[in-house]
Design a protein around this motif. Sequence first.
Motif, PDB file in Angstrom:
ATOM      1  N   LEU A 277       0.813  -1.215   0.000  1.00 45.32           N
ATOM      2  CA  LEU A 277       0.000   0.000   0.000  1.00 45.32           C
ATOM      3  C   LEU A 277       0.846   1.265   0.000  1.00 45.32           C
ATOM      4  O   LEU A 277       0.515   2.233  -0.668  1.00 45.32           O
ATOM      5  N   THR A 278       1.926   1.264   0.760  1.00 46.11           N
ATOM      6  CA  THR A 278       2.800   2.433   0.801  1.00 46.11           C
ATOM      7  C   THR A 278       4.132   2.026   1.414  1.00 46.11           C
ATOM      8  O   THR A 278       4.234   0.998   2.085  1.00 46.11           O
ATOM      9  N   GLU A 279       5.140   2.834   1.159  1.00 43.59           N
ATOM     10  CA  GLU A 279       6.454   2.616   1.766  1.00 43.59           C
ATOM     11  C   GLU A 279       7.128   3.964   1.934  1.00 43.59           C
ATOM     12  O   GLU A 279       6.741   4.949   1.316  1.00 43.59           O
ATOM     13  N   GLY A 280       8.116   3.993   2.796  1.00 43.66           N
ATOM     14  CA  GLY A 280       8.826   5.239   3.016  1.00 43.66           C
ATOM     15  C   GLY A 280       9.841   5.097   4.132  1.00 43.66           C
ATOM     16  O   GLY A 280      10.237   3.992   4.489  1.00 43.66           O
TER      17      GLY A 280
ATOM     18  N   ILE B 197      13.756   8.798  13.427  1.00 46.09           N
ATOM     19  CA  ILE B 197      13.626   8.446  14.839  1.00 46.09           C
ATOM     20  C   ILE B 197      13.663   9.722  15.659  1.00 46.09           C
ATOM     21  O   ILE B 197      14.578  10.530  15.536  1.00 46.09           O
ATOM     22  N   GLY B 198      12.632   9.890  16.487  1.00 48.46           N
ATOM     23  CA  GLY B 198      12.522  11.090  17.305  1.00 48.46           C
ATOM     24  C   GLY B 198      12.847  10.818  18.762  1.00 48.46           C
ATOM     25  O   GLY B 198      13.409   9.780  19.113  1.00 48.46           O
ATOM     26  N   ALA B 199      12.459  11.746  19.599  1.00 50.47           N
ATOM     27  CA  ALA B 199      12.687  11.634  21.041  1.00 50.47           C
ATOM     28  C   ALA B 199      11.985  10.395  21.578  1.00 50.47           C
ATOM     29  O   ALA B 199      10.931  10.007  21.084  1.00 50.47           O
ATOM     30  N   GLY B 200      12.586   9.772  22.566  1.00 47.89           N
ATOM     31  CA  GLY B 200      11.983   8.598  23.172  1.00 47.89           C
ATOM     32  C   GLY B 200      12.090   7.356  22.314  1.00 47.89           C
ATOM     33  O   GLY B 200      11.324   6.417  22.486  1.00 47.89           O
ATOM     34  N   LYS B 201      13.022   7.364  21.342  1.00 44.11           N
ATOM     35  CA  LYS B 201      13.223   6.218  20.452  1.00 44.11           C
ATOM     36  C   LYS B 201      11.922   5.838  19.753  1.00 44.11           C
ATOM     37  O   LYS B 201      11.538   4.681  19.682  1.00 44.11           O
ATOM     38  N   THR B 202      11.237   6.857  19.232  1.00 46.43           N
ATOM     39  CA  THR B 202       9.908   6.692  18.653  1.00 46.43           C
ATOM     40  C   THR B 202       9.873   7.210  17.220  1.00 46.43           C
ATOM     41  O   THR B 202      10.510   8.203  16.895  1.00 46.43           O
ATOM     42  N   ILE B 203       9.110   6.525  16.375  1.00 49.75           N
ATOM     43  CA  ILE B 203       8.783   7.044  15.050  1.00 49.75           C
ATOM     44  C   ILE B 203       7.266   7.229  14.998  1.00 49.75           C
ATOM     45  O   ILE B 203       6.516   6.502  15.650  1.00 49.75           O
ATOM     46  N   SER B 204       6.832   8.224  14.233  1.00 45.98           N
ATOM     47  CA  SER B 204       5.408   8.491  14.044  1.00 45.98           C
ATOM     48  C   SER B 204       5.074   8.279  12.579  1.00 45.98           C
ATOM     49  O   SER B 204       5.777   8.767  11.697  1.00 45.98           O
ATOM     50  N   LEU B 205       3.995   7.535  12.330  1.00 47.00           N
ATOM     51  CA  LEU B 205       3.580   7.216  10.971  1.00 47.00           C
ATOM     52  C   LEU B 205       2.124   7.632  10.779  1.00 47.00           C
ATOM     53  O   LEU B 205       1.325   7.564  11.703  1.00 47.00           O
ATOM     54  N   ASP B 206       1.790   8.041   9.560  1.00 49.69           N
ATOM     55  CA  ASP B 206       0.419   8.431   9.225  1.00 49.69           C
ATOM     56  C   ASP B 206      -0.003   7.650   7.987  1.00 49.69           C
ATOM     57  O   ASP B 206       0.481   7.905   6.891  1.00 49.69           O
ATOM     58  N   PHE B 207      -0.890   6.692   8.183  1.00 48.58           N
ATOM     59  CA  PHE B 207      -1.393   5.876   7.082  1.00 48.58           C
ATOM     60  C   PHE B 207      -2.845   6.214   6.759  1.00 48.58           C
ATOM     61  O   PHE B 207      -3.548   5.422   6.154  1.00 48.58           O
ATOM     62  N   SER B 208      -3.293   7.416   7.144  1.00 47.90           N
ATOM     63  CA  SER B 208      -4.694   7.777   6.934  1.00 47.90           C
ATOM     64  C   SER B 208      -5.058   7.779   5.440  1.00 47.90           C
ATOM     65  O   SER B 208      -6.203   7.530   5.093  1.00 47.90           O
TER      66      SER B 208
END
Length: 85
Positions: free
Chosen positions: A38-41, A45-56
Amino acid sequence: TLKAFPNPVKDGRLSIVDSRFQEGMVKYVLYSINGAKLTEGQAEIGAGKTISLDFSGSAKQAGMYILILDYNNYLAPQRLQLIFE
């Protein structure tokens, strides 16, 4: 440990935290449960060893999806099952 939240995903947006994340980028691919890509990218990596993704815009139907993450500190790509409401 790899964790995705919220799961189930309500608005297409989710965060993933992993203690192995350091700095840099994480590659991702989202597949339908039938195996269609469906998608790739990449996500930074941000603060707190976190990534944010938006698949809306990609996961338009409720159901189960497969997210594959590839990162330098992984021995093999990581697979997550996500439920979208």
